[in-house]
Design an enzyme around this catalytic site. Structure first.
Site, PDB file in Angstrom:
ATOM      1  N   CYS A   2      54.442  -0.886  58.514  1.00  0.00           N
ATOM      2  CA  CYS A   2      54.738  -1.763  59.537  1.00  0.00           C
ATOM      3  C   CYS A   2      53.735  -2.723  59.603  1.00  0.00           C
ATOM      4  O   CYS A   2      52.664  -2.814  58.659  1.00  0.00           O
ATOM      5  CB  CYS A   2      54.468  -0.779  60.931  1.00  0.00           C
ATOM      6  SG  CYS A   2      55.473   0.513  60.982  1.00  0.00           S
ATOM      7  N   ARG A  27      56.777  -6.508  55.717  1.00  0.00           N
ATOM      8  CA  ARG A  27      56.397  -4.938  56.061  1.00  0.00           C
ATOM      9  C   ARG A  27      57.321  -4.019  56.735  1.00  0.00           C
ATOM     10  O   ARG A  27      57.080  -2.845  56.920  1.00  0.00           O
ATOM     11  CB  ARG A  27      54.886  -4.749  56.752  1.00  0.00           C
ATOM     12  CG  ARG A  27      54.166  -5.759  55.936  1.00  0.00           C
ATOM     13  CD  ARG A  27      52.655  -5.576  56.620  1.00  0.00           C
ATOM     14  NE  ARG A  27      52.224  -4.397  56.528  1.00  0.00           N
ATOM     15  CZ  ARG A  27      51.631  -3.945  55.638  1.00  0.00           C
ATOM     16  NH1 ARG A  27      51.199  -4.815  54.590  1.00  0.00           N
ATOM     17  NH2 ARG A  27      50.807  -2.780  55.376  1.00  0.00           N
ATOM     18  N   TRP A  74      58.777  -0.317  60.576  1.00  0.00           N
ATOM     19  CA  TRP A  74      59.836   0.127  59.636  1.00  0.00           C
ATOM     20  C   TRP A  74      59.731   1.525  60.136  1.00  0.00           C
ATOM     21  O   TRP A  74      58.744   2.435  59.775  1.00  0.00           O
ATOM     22  CB  TRP A  74      59.051  -0.117  58.191  1.00  0.00           C
ATOM     23  CG  TRP A  74      59.982   0.429  57.183  1.00  0.00           C
ATOM     24  CD1 TRP A  74      61.251  -0.275  56.688  1.00  0.00           C
ATOM     25  CD2 TRP A  74      60.121   1.586  56.607  1.00  0.00           C
ATOM     26  NE1 TRP A  74      61.857   0.374  55.643  1.00  0.00           N
ATOM     27  CE2 TRP A  74      61.224   1.767  55.507  1.00  0.00           C
ATOM     28  CE3 TRP A  74      59.392   2.879  56.466  1.00  0.00           C
ATOM     29  CZ2 TRP A  74      61.476   2.900  54.826  1.00  0.00           C
ATOM     30  CZ3 TRP A  74      59.538   3.944  55.788  1.00  0.00           C
ATOM     31  CH2 TRP A  74      60.537   4.071  55.003  1.00  0.00           C
ATOM     32  N   ASN A 100      50.304   1.659  62.223  1.00  0.00           N
ATOM     33  CA  ASN A 100      50.947   1.760  60.886  1.00  0.00           C
ATOM     34  C   ASN A 100      50.622   3.060  60.192  1.00  0.00           C
ATOM     35  O   ASN A 100      49.382   3.054  60.100  1.00  0.00           O
ATOM     36  CB  ASN A 100      50.682   0.442  60.311  1.00  0.00           C
ATOM     37  CG  ASN A 100      51.235   0.346  58.718  1.00  0.00           C
ATOM     38  OD1 ASN A 100      52.306   1.138  58.363  1.00  0.00           O
ATOM     39  ND2 ASN A 100      50.567  -0.082  57.877  1.00  0.00           N
ATOM     40  N   GLY A 101      51.253   3.675  59.690  1.00  0.00           N
ATOM     41  CA  GLY A 101      50.954   4.902  58.971  1.00  0.00           C
ATOM     42  C   GLY A 101      51.702   6.263  59.513  1.00  0.00           C
ATOM     43  O   GLY A 101      52.831   6.008  60.170  1.00  0.00           O
ATOM     44  N   GLU A 485      64.755  -2.760  35.488  1.00  0.00           N
ATOM     45  CA  GLU A 485      64.279  -3.656  36.516  1.00  0.00           C
ATOM     46  C   GLU A 485      65.342  -4.640  37.208  1.00  0.00           C
ATOM     47  O   GLU A 485      65.851  -4.542  38.276  1.00  0.00           O
ATOM     48  CB  GLU A 485      63.031  -4.602  36.054  1.00  0.00           C
ATOM     49  CG  GLU A 485      62.586  -5.763  36.817  1.00  0.00           C
ATOM     50  CD  GLU A 485      62.127  -5.448  38.225  1.00  0.00           C
ATOM     51  OE1 GLU A 485      62.051  -4.350  38.512  1.00  0.00           O
ATOM     52  OE2 GLU A 485      61.981  -6.281  39.194  1.00  0.00           O
ATOM     53  N   LYS A 489      66.872  -4.660  41.011  1.00  0.00           N
ATOM     54  CA  LYS A 489      67.051  -6.091  41.779  1.00  0.00           C
ATOM     55  C   LYS A 489      68.263  -6.145  42.525  1.00  0.00           C
ATOM     56  O   LYS A 489      68.419  -6.298  43.660  1.00  0.00           O
ATOM     57  CB  LYS A 489      66.744  -7.072  40.916  1.00  0.00           C
ATOM     58  CG  LYS A 489      65.730  -8.207  41.217  1.00  0.00           C
ATOM     59  CD  LYS A 489      64.056  -8.052  41.616  1.00  0.00           C
ATOM     60  CE  LYS A 489      63.699  -6.513  42.115  1.00  0.00           C
ATOM     61  NZ  LYS A 489      62.309  -6.495  41.808  1.00  0.00           N
ATOM     62  N   GLU A 492      68.655  -3.399  45.340  1.00  0.00           N
ATOM     63  CA  GLU A 492      67.772  -3.757  46.703  1.00  0.00           C
ATOM     64  C   GLU A 492      68.521  -4.986  47.198  1.00  0.00           C
ATOM     65  O   GLU A 492      68.416  -4.968  48.559  1.00  0.00           O
ATOM     66  CB  GLU A 492      66.460  -4.505  45.984  1.00  0.00           C
ATOM     67  CG  GLU A 492      65.654  -3.428  45.704  1.00  0.00           C
ATOM     68  CD  GLU A 492      64.084  -3.935  45.407  1.00  0.00           C
ATOM     69  OE1 GLU A 492      64.063  -4.695  44.427  1.00  0.00           O
ATOM     70  OE2 GLU A 492      63.190  -3.688  46.297  1.00  0.00           O
ATOM     71  N   HIS A 508      77.175   9.439  25.354  1.00  0.00           N
ATOM     72  CA  HIS A 508      76.828  11.034  26.087  1.00  0.00           C
ATOM     73  C   HIS A 508      77.377  11.236  27.318  1.00  0.00           C
ATOM     74  O   HIS A 508      76.941  12.310  27.767  1.00  0.00           O
ATOM     75  CB  HIS A 508      75.438  11.295  25.641  1.00  0.00           C
ATOM     76  CG  HIS A 508      74.982  10.990  24.106  1.00  0.00           C
ATOM     77  ND1 HIS A 508      75.391  11.976  23.007  1.00  0.00           N
ATOM     78  CD2 HIS A 508      74.185  10.142  23.425  1.00  0.00           C
ATOM     79  CE1 HIS A 508      74.987  11.312  21.941  1.00  0.00           C
ATOM     80  NE2 HIS A 508      74.292  10.395  22.070  1.00  0.00           N
ATOM     81  N   LYS A 607      58.218  -4.214  52.478  1.00  0.00           N
ATOM     82  CA  LYS A 607      57.409  -4.529  51.100  1.00  0.00           C
ATOM     83  C   LYS A 607      56.536  -3.563  50.769  1.00  0.00           C
ATOM     84  O   LYS A 607      56.369  -3.265  49.484  1.00  0.00           O
ATOM     85  CB  LYS A 607      56.963  -5.956  51.393  1.00  0.00           C
ATOM     86  CG  LYS A 607      56.074  -6.473  50.449  1.00  0.00           C
ATOM     87  CD  LYS A 607      57.136  -7.115  49.311  1.00  0.00           C
ATOM     88  CE  LYS A 607      56.098  -7.788  48.329  1.00  0.00           C
ATOM     89  NZ  LYS A 607      57.166  -7.892  46.778  1.00  0.00           N
TER      90      LYS A 607
HETATM   91  O1  M6R Z   1      53.411  -2.670  46.062  1.00  0.00           O
HETATM   92  P1  M6R Z   1      53.623  -1.788  44.971  1.00  0.00           P
HETATM   93  O2  M6R Z   1      53.654  -2.446  43.707  1.00  0.00           O
HETATM   94  O3  M6R Z   1      53.112  -0.664  44.833  1.00  0.00           O
HETATM   95  O4  M6R Z   1      55.197  -1.195  45.272  1.00  0.00           O
HETATM   96  C1  M6R Z   1      55.853  -0.715  44.257  1.00  0.00           C
HETATM   97  C2  M6R Z   1      57.447  -0.864  44.911  1.00  0.00           C
HETATM   98  O5  M6R Z   1      57.616  -0.171  46.297  1.00  0.00           O
HETATM   99  C3  M6R Z   1      58.008  -2.132  44.826  1.00  0.00           C
HETATM  100  O6  M6R Z   1      57.776  -2.514  43.418  1.00  0.00           O
HETATM  101  C4  M6R Z   1      59.705  -1.978  44.937  1.00  0.00           C
HETATM  102  O7  M6R Z   1      60.275  -1.264  43.997  1.00  0.00           O
HETATM  103  C5  M6R Z   1      59.838  -3.421  45.238  1.00  0.00           C
HETATM  104  N1  M6R Z   1      60.591  -3.576  46.336  1.00  0.00           N
HETATM  105  C6  M6R Z   1      60.859  -3.771  44.089  1.00  0.00           C
HETATM  106  O8  M6R Z   1      61.411  -5.224  44.089  1.00  0.00           O
END
Ligand code: M6R
Length: 612
Positions: A2, A27, A74, A100-101, A485, A489, A492, A508, A607
């Site tokens: 958050c 966040r 969040w 936050n936590g 990767e 993307k 997401e 397979h 994030k």
């Molecule tokens: O802040 P971090 O690099 O530790 O975050 C890791 C993942 O949460 C982050 O890379 C996430 O997968 C991204 N949203 C990918 O785009």
């Protein structure tokens, strides 16, 4: 997970809080709220939805005062709703809290507090904190002491901001395992989960450490440890400017960050080679021949995109240095009793430096005697502070939830670390090093080139693929990893089901999923594996797939089997992933744009994942 912001000064706190929350929306963005100290009471406004909803609420039901706290959420405990939105307050409305936590023992605390007569209105863990502070405050009439005692009872993680009507000139902040900084202005001070929230006002801050508290007034800030002893802290001056946290004319932060990559890569390269270009200098990290000879394995641990950067590192280190390298996502690593000891180098990779799983993995590795190298973007973050050595990735702020430039910076870090270790251990000769260095120097302009050319192409054919429901990314070796990767993307931000597969593995099982018009993205930049992957592409084509290929210039025979091809400029085999990923980013971006999705704030995500 958050975002928290707080203000004490002479301005009306509300606009400061709102603009701060807006910069922290990356966040979390499922509800937002503010609490402002008015004459003799606390005005609280909170609502489900994004900060814009809160802004509208405040237009209809204004509050004003010179001291306040704000929160963008969040959800963890309790669904996104007006009632579960922060701030939470004590039953007599005298104390307000943003958090936050996660309070792990909240049920036990809640039961205890209910027995004492406290009533709960939300489903959150945070409400226990407001009541507990109130309880201790009523015992001793000392707010700092009440917060301190509350922290002693709390298990879990927290960044907290606390307001109390009896203390109209101050707010209290505290943190453990969730980030919080105290921004230092002139005649005004701030708290924030991250610097963008307050960059309009100051670049100077105290970075709070674990189990530390701060009492913040407009002209004074005092820091304390959990025992109540006053502590000293150096002021940290952030080097980023306000523009870094703005879109600067781009429609989305993600696009802006994609276009920042040539500069990010250049920054990372220009600072990491010795003057004569013949060796690597990694921010003074002490991983020389002696230390490296003592290491018999490397373990790479990270989450999400950072993990994929780590996998690229694994492929390179094993192939070039010939050392065993394991890679795990942090959430698995931390509970599997990993085989590591003092002869293991554990590399943790994180953009935010606050990811809870990665941070716990780091602590586990240290407890087993391993040496931990952090590859981190956020300066002063928890992971950066707790690692034995840190290599900063110099990507600047990354605001879009979908990571782009931070990934590229992490990949460059993998290149540099691999070359450094290879050189120290005599696994690479001068000629090959020079050849790779030369190729690396070309990367920024090559990324630029891709951005200029591929963008037109991708925008041109996105319509053709926009109806896809299932997408497969296939490749071999480094191309397989970079496909992971690309696939993430697309999931997401475009919410498309997509899976990465090792191209040779298709037959397979997964090939059964290919049907007429299934979209397959074939990454074929590894020339040594080109013919093999091309055959796999033929196999999916034969079963009706549409194929979008990413290949290296000069390998135009891929056009025989692909519907569309995006070429990356020619480079050394170990560097292709960085370039191949750029069209993948653009493809995901323009697919999401075409589908009308909220690109910078995709649903259900945040994030920085500071909870488990
Ligand atoms: O802040 P971090 O690099 O530790 O975050 C890791 C993942 O949460 C982050 O890379 C996430 O997968 C991204 N949203 C990918 O785009």
């Amino acid at each position: 997970m958050c975002g928290i912001v707080g203000y004490v000064g002479k301005q009306n706190a509300v606009p400061v809080l709102i603009s701060g929350l807006q910069s922290l929306e990356y966040r979390g963005y499922d509800s937002a709220g503010v609490a402002v100290l008015e004459e003799n009471s606390i005005g609280i406004r909170k609502t489900k939805g994004k900060v814009d909803n809160l802004r509208n609420l405040l237009l209809n039901e204004p509050v004003s005062g010179n001291i306040g706290i704000g929160h963008t959420r969040w959800a963890t405990h309790g669904a996104p709703s007006d009632m579960n939105a922060h701030p939470h307050f004590s039953n007599d409305d005298s104390i307000a809290v943003v958090h936050n936590g996660i309070i792990e023992n909240y049920q036990e605390l809640k039961d205890e507090l209910e027995k004492k007569g406290y009533e709960f209105y939300s489903e959150t863990d945070t409400e226990t904190v407001a009541h507990l502070i109130h309880y201790f405050y009523k015992q001793g009439n000392d707010l700092l002491e009440a917060v301190r005692k509350t922290l002693e009872r709390i298990e879990g993680s927290y960044a907290l901001g606390v307001l109390c009507t009896d203390y109209p000139d101050q707010l209290i902040a505290a943190r453990k395992e969730s980030p919080l900084i105290v921004g230092l202005g002139k005649g005004e001070n701030f708290i924030a989960s991250d610097i963008p929230a307050i960059l309009n006002y100051t670049k100077d801050a105290y970075i709070l450490g674990d189990k530390e508290l701060a009492v913040i007034k407009s002209d004074d800030v005092k820091l304390y440890d959990i025992k109540g002893n006053e502590i000293e802290r150096e002021v940290y001056t952030y080097k980023w400017d306000v523009e870094a946290a703005q879109k600067n004319g781009y429609e989305h932060f993600m696009l802006k960050e994609i276009y920042e990559q040539p500069k990010v890569v250049k920054d990372n390269l220009s600072k990491r080679f010795s003057e004569d270009g013949k060796s690597i200098e990694l921010d003074g990290i002490k991983l020389g021949k002696k230390e490296l000879e003592n290491i018999n394995q490397i373990y790479i641990v990270a989450c999400g995109t950072a993990y994929y950067a780590g996998l690229i590192g694994k492929y390179l280190l094993e192939r070039i240095v010939r050392i065993p390298v394991n890679a795990d996502v942090a959430s698995e690593f931390r509970y599997k009793d990993p085989l590591i000891d003092e002869k293991t180098l554990v590399m943790v990779i994180s953009q935010s430096g606050e990811t809870a799983d990665t941070h716990s993995a780091l602590k586990l590795a240290k407890s087993k005697g391993a040496r931990v190298l952090g590859v981190v973007n956020a300066v002063g973050s928890s992971i950066a502070r707790d690692a034995d050595d840190v290599l900063y990735t110099l990507a600047g702020f990354e605001i879009a939830v979908a990571s782009t430039k931070a990934f590229s910076a992490q990949v460059v870090a993998m290149y540099l670390i691999t070359l450094h270790i290879a050189q120290e251990l005599g696994k690479i000769d001068e000629k090959e090093f020079a050849e790779i260095k030369k190729a690396m120097d070309n990367l920024p302009s090559q990324i630029n080139d891709i951005l200029n050319k591929a963008v037109l192409k991708i925008r041109g054919f996105v319509d053709k693929y926009i109806e896809s429901k299932n997408v497969f990314y296939i490749g071999r070796g480094l191309d397989y990893v970079v496909g992971m990767e690309g696939s993430l993307k697309l999931k997401e931000i475009a919410y498309l089901h997509s899976e990465p597969y090792a191209a040779g593995e298709l037959k397979h099982g997964p090939i059964a999923l290919i049907e007429e018009a299934t979209l397959v993205v074939g990454v074929v930049t590894q020339e040594a594996l080109f013919d093999k992957t091309k055959s796999n592409i033929k196999e999916v084509k034969a079963r009706g797939a549409k194929v979008l290929a990413i290949a290296m210039e000069g390998n135009s025979s891929i056009e025989d089997v692909a519907d569309d091809v995006i070429y990356i400029p020619r480079t050394h085999w170990m560097l292709t992933s960085l370039l191949a990923n750029i069209p993948q980013q653009l493809f995901a971006y323009y697919m999401a744009l075409g589908l009308g999705e909220d690109i910078d704030k995709p649903r259900n995500l945040a994030k920085s994942v500071t909870v488990e």
